[in-house]
Design a protein around this motif. Structure first.
Motif, PDB file in Angstrom:
ATOM      1  N   ARG A  53      19.612  21.789 -80.767  1.00 41.24           N
ATOM      2  CA  ARG A  53      20.271  21.081 -81.864  1.00 41.24           C
ATOM      3  C   ARG A  53      21.068  19.912 -81.289  1.00 41.24           C
ATOM      4  O   ARG A  53      21.674  20.028 -80.224  1.00 41.24           O
ATOM      5  N   ASP A  54      21.093  18.816 -82.021  1.00 38.33           N
ATOM      6  CA  ASP A  54      21.754  17.616 -81.479  1.00 38.33           C
ATOM      7  C   ASP A  54      23.225  17.860 -81.137  1.00 38.33           C
ATOM      8  O   ASP A  54      23.736  17.350 -80.142  1.00 38.33           O
ATOM      9  N   ASP A  55      23.882  18.703 -81.948  1.00 34.25           N
ATOM     10  CA  ASP A  55      25.324  18.949 -81.730  1.00 34.25           C
ATOM     11  C   ASP A  55      25.617  19.589 -80.373  1.00 34.25           C
ATOM     12  O   ASP A  55      26.721  19.478 -79.851  1.00 34.25           O
TER      13      ASP A  55
HETATM   14 ZN    ZN Z   1      23.333  18.606 -85.857  1.00 36.89          ZN
END
Ligand code: ZN
Ligand code: PRT
Length: 228
Positions: A53-55
């Motif tokens: 996930r990008d986070d």
């Molecule tokens: Zn995200």
């Protein structure tokens, strides 16, 4: 932990940046599938692709689990300010290596369409809902504003209707979502696009792999003017 002779690259597994990221990497000579497993090793060029996930990407790079990552500048700066504010010296070392020219959007303030807005001082005393509290706080401090920040992890645009906040600070691309929620964009806090970044303590070996990959990329995007 990232392996000594392999450059590990953290990319978004699903979502808006996935396709363009895979295309960018293909352009650099790394032929990977958009939907590979969580981990994909390319022995021909000593590279590991990690799909997440990008986070989570800033933390993975900050903790040397991965060497480089691709995220929106919005995510990069939000996490960078959080690290600078909360965490010890050793994981603050981030560097933007390249602006990638996709995932373009802006972090903007938007108010209910029927409310007047003259200038930023109108925000004093107002509640602003956002998923980017660090970037918003920095903006409020810079402009000497006394708004209250309401943190939401998603669906920020419904906050005014729910009475949770007076206005929002959220990502905007086409503006359709704002229109659908009777909101009006009044101020751009930050412009964003996807960026390639690294921890600044890459070994010479890894830098060599990275430079080799970037030398193949023909897109040649330059850094944009930033307003952070
Ligand atoms: Zn995200
Ligand atoms: O699952 P994962 O956690 O990896 O992904 P995500 O759901 O957190 O992120 P994702 O895939 O939605 O977005 C990844 C990145 O794409 C963001 O961090 C931005 O850098 C970039 N990006 C570009 C956008 C948009 N455009 C965008 N329009 N991210 C989100 N939006 C959302 C925005 O939050 C709002 O809800 O789209 C809506 C507004 O779009 P318009 O076109 O109606 O204005």
């Amino acid at each position: 932990m990232a392996e000594k002779n392999y450059l590990s690259v953290a990319i978004q597994k699903n979502g808006r940046l996935n396709n363009d990221t895979v295309f960018f990497l293909k352009n650099c000579g790394i032929d990977i599938a958009a939907d590979a497993g969580l981990y994909n090793r390319k022995q021909s060029i000593n590279i590991d692709i990690v799909y997440v996930r990008d986070d989570d990407i800033p933390e993975l790079v900050a903790n040397n689990i991965c060497d480089v990552g691709i995220v929106g500048r919005n995510v990069f700066l939000e996490r960078k300010i959080a690290f600078d504010t909360n965490v010890s010296e050793k994981i603050k070392k981030f560097e933007i290596i390249k602006y990638l020219g996709f995932g373009n959007c802006r972090l903007s303030l938007a108010i209910p369409s029927n409310i007047a807005f003259n200038n930023l001082t109108d925000l004093n005393g107002k509640k602003i809902a956002t998923s980017y509290p660090y970037l918003l706080k920095q903006f409020l401090l810079k402009h000497n504003l006394t708004s209250e920040i309401v943190c939401l992890s998603g669906s920020v645009e419904i906050a005014p209707k729910l009475g949770l906040a007076d206005l929002i600070c959220d990502l905007v691309a086409t503006g359709t979502t704002l229109l659908q929620n009777d909101l009006r964009e009044v101020y751009c806090v930050l412009t964003s696009e996807a960026i390639l970044f690294s921890s600044s303590n890459l070994s010479d070996e890894k830098l060599q792999i990275l430079n080799f990959l970037l030398s193949k990329d023909q897109t040649n995007n330059k850094a944009k003017v930033c307003n952070d």
